[in-house]
Design a protein around this motif. Structure first.
Motif, short mmCIF file in Angstrom:
data_model
loop_
_atom_site.label_atom_id
_atom_site.label_comp_id
_atom_site.label_asym_id
_atom_site.label_seq_id
_atom_site.Cartn_x
_atom_site.Cartn_y
_atom_site.Cartn_z
N LEU A 282 44.62 38.52 24.81
CA LEU A 282 44.13 38.21 26.28
C LEU A 282 45.46 38.60 26.97
O LEU A 282 45.36 39.11 28.24
CB LEU A 282 44.04 36.61 26.17
N VAL A 283 46.64 38.54 26.50
CA VAL A 283 47.98 38.93 27.14
C VAL A 283 47.81 40.39 27.69
O VAL A 283 48.04 40.98 28.58
CB VAL A 283 49.13 38.49 26.75
N LEU A 284 47.41 41.21 26.55
CA LEU A 284 47.42 42.77 26.46
C LEU A 284 46.41 43.13 27.69
O LEU A 284 46.62 43.83 28.57
CB LEU A 284 47.13 43.13 25.17
N VAL A 285 45.16 42.54 27.53
CA VAL A 285 44.01 42.91 28.37
C VAL A 285 44.50 42.37 29.84
O VAL A 285 44.35 43.24 31.10
CB VAL A 285 42.63 42.10 28.14
N THR A 286 45.20 41.38 30.01
CA THR A 286 45.76 40.93 31.33
C THR A 286 46.69 42.13 32.24
O THR A 286 46.60 42.38 33.19
CB THR A 286 46.34 39.58 31.39
N LEU A 287 47.51 42.58 31.24
CA LEU A 287 48.64 43.47 31.70
C LEU A 287 47.77 44.53 31.85
O LEU A 287 48.11 45.48 33.01
CB LEU A 287 49.71 43.74 30.62
N MET A 288 46.99 44.90 31.10
CA MET A 288 46.20 46.27 31.43
C MET A 288 45.41 46.18 32.88
O MET A 288 45.30 47.06 33.50
CB MET A 288 45.06 46.54 30.34
N SER A 289 44.92 44.91 33.22
CA SER A 289 44.37 44.79 34.48
C SER A 289 45.18 44.95 35.50
O SER A 289 44.94 45.44 36.76
CB SER A 289 43.37 43.62 34.45
N VAL A 290 46.38 44.38 35.48
CA VAL A 290 47.39 44.61 36.32
C VAL A 290 47.80 46.17 36.52
O VAL A 290 47.98 46.60 37.91
CB VAL A 290 48.86 43.92 35.79
N VAL A 291 48.05 46.82 35.66
CA VAL A 291 48.29 48.26 35.79
C VAL A 291 46.92 48.81 36.49
O VAL A 291 47.26 49.71 37.18
CB VAL A 291 48.44 48.96 34.58
N GLN A 292 45.53 48.57 36.33
CA GLN A 292 44.62 49.02 36.94
C GLN A 292 44.52 48.63 38.32
O GLN A 292 44.34 49.60 39.43
CB GLN A 292 43.48 48.74 36.28
N PHE B 198 44.57 51.14 41.54
CA PHE B 198 43.62 51.20 42.77
C PHE B 198 44.37 51.21 44.03
O PHE B 198 43.86 51.85 44.88
CB PHE B 198 42.65 49.89 42.71
N ALA B 199 45.49 50.52 44.10
CA ALA B 199 46.22 50.37 45.35
C ALA B 199 46.92 51.52 45.82
O ALA B 199 46.73 52.00 46.85
CB ALA B 199 47.18 49.31 45.06
N LEU B 200 47.25 52.59 44.71
CA LEU B 200 48.16 53.71 44.88
C LEU B 200 47.04 54.61 45.41
O LEU B 200 47.27 55.51 46.47
CB LEU B 200 48.68 54.22 43.56
N LYS B 201 45.87 54.60 44.82
CA LYS B 201 44.78 55.53 45.25
C LYS B 201 44.48 55.27 46.69
O LYS B 201 44.50 56.19 47.70
CB LYS B 201 43.42 55.33 44.63
N VAL B 202 44.31 54.14 47.25
CA VAL B 202 43.94 53.76 48.73
C VAL B 202 45.18 54.01 49.49
O VAL B 202 45.11 54.88 50.51
CB VAL B 202 43.85 52.18 48.56
N ARG C 177 34.84 48.60 35.59
CA ARG C 177 35.44 48.28 36.85
C ARG C 177 36.18 49.73 37.37
O ARG C 177 35.80 50.30 38.42
CB ARG C 177 36.58 47.25 36.77
N GLN C 178 36.69 50.50 36.30
CA GLN C 178 37.00 51.85 36.75
C GLN C 178 35.85 52.80 36.97
O GLN C 178 35.91 53.51 38.19
CB GLN C 178 37.80 52.43 35.51
N GLN C 179 34.74 52.45 36.38
CA GLN C 179 33.57 53.37 36.61
C GLN C 179 33.16 52.98 37.99
O GLN C 179 32.70 54.00 38.95
CB GLN C 179 32.64 53.24 35.56
#
Length: 155
Positions: free
Chosen positions: A12-22, A26-30, A88-90
């Motif tokens: 769960l921690v790993l998936v949470t960190l992956m979501s933070v990177v995602q 998104f913020a960098l794209k904007v 969410r990426q899609q």
């Protein structure tokens, strides 16, 4: 932190960190779209809207993923979390083109969130049954959710 506790939440921690990177992606794209155009273009508006939509469901995603992982089983919850991040990426990439291209990602995301929510409810119900009725079905339910989680990949 206790090793036993980490074993039960590590995925769960790993998936949470992956979501933070995602979210950072998104913020960098904007930000990149904002800097390349002096005026607000349609592309910037679409990116900004897609990011806002992703952030609106982010808290719900984290809550149901963690609840499902702690109350029932972390492996199917983490798997569903990774699938949700892909969806969410899609959705985000689809929104950069035409808004209609984001619809499949949106609908699939709702399906994953519903699965996680159902896992939460079943985990809570199992806990209540164990506390008040003395029967624990956690092993049976975990087997079912582990078998059912790959079904999320079906269209």
């Amino acid at each position: 932190m206790d090793v036993d506790i980490m074993e039960h939440i590590f995925l769960l921690v790993l998936v949470t960190l992956m979501s933070v990177v995602q979210n950072a992606f998104f913020a960098l794209k904007v930000e990149k779209e904002c800097k390349t155009q002096n005026t607000k273009t349609a592309a910037f508006e679409r990116l900004s809207c897609a990011r806002r939509n992703c952030m609106d469901t982010y808290a719900t995603f984290l809550a149901v993923m963690w609840c499902a992982g702690i109350c029932l089983s972390q492996a199917p919850a983490a798997f569903a979390g990774v699938v949700y991040l892909g969806v969410r990426q899609q959705y985000f990439i689809g929104y950069m083109g035409q808004t209609s291209q984001s619809t499949p990602g949106f609908l699939f995301g709702k399906r994953v969130l519903s699965f996680l929510f159902l896992m939460c409810l079943v985990g809570i119900l199992n806990f209540l049954l164990g506390q008040y009725c003395g029967s624990d079905y956690k092993e049976y339910i975990q087997t079912i959710t582990k078998a059912a989680s790959p079904l999320l990949l079906l269209p």
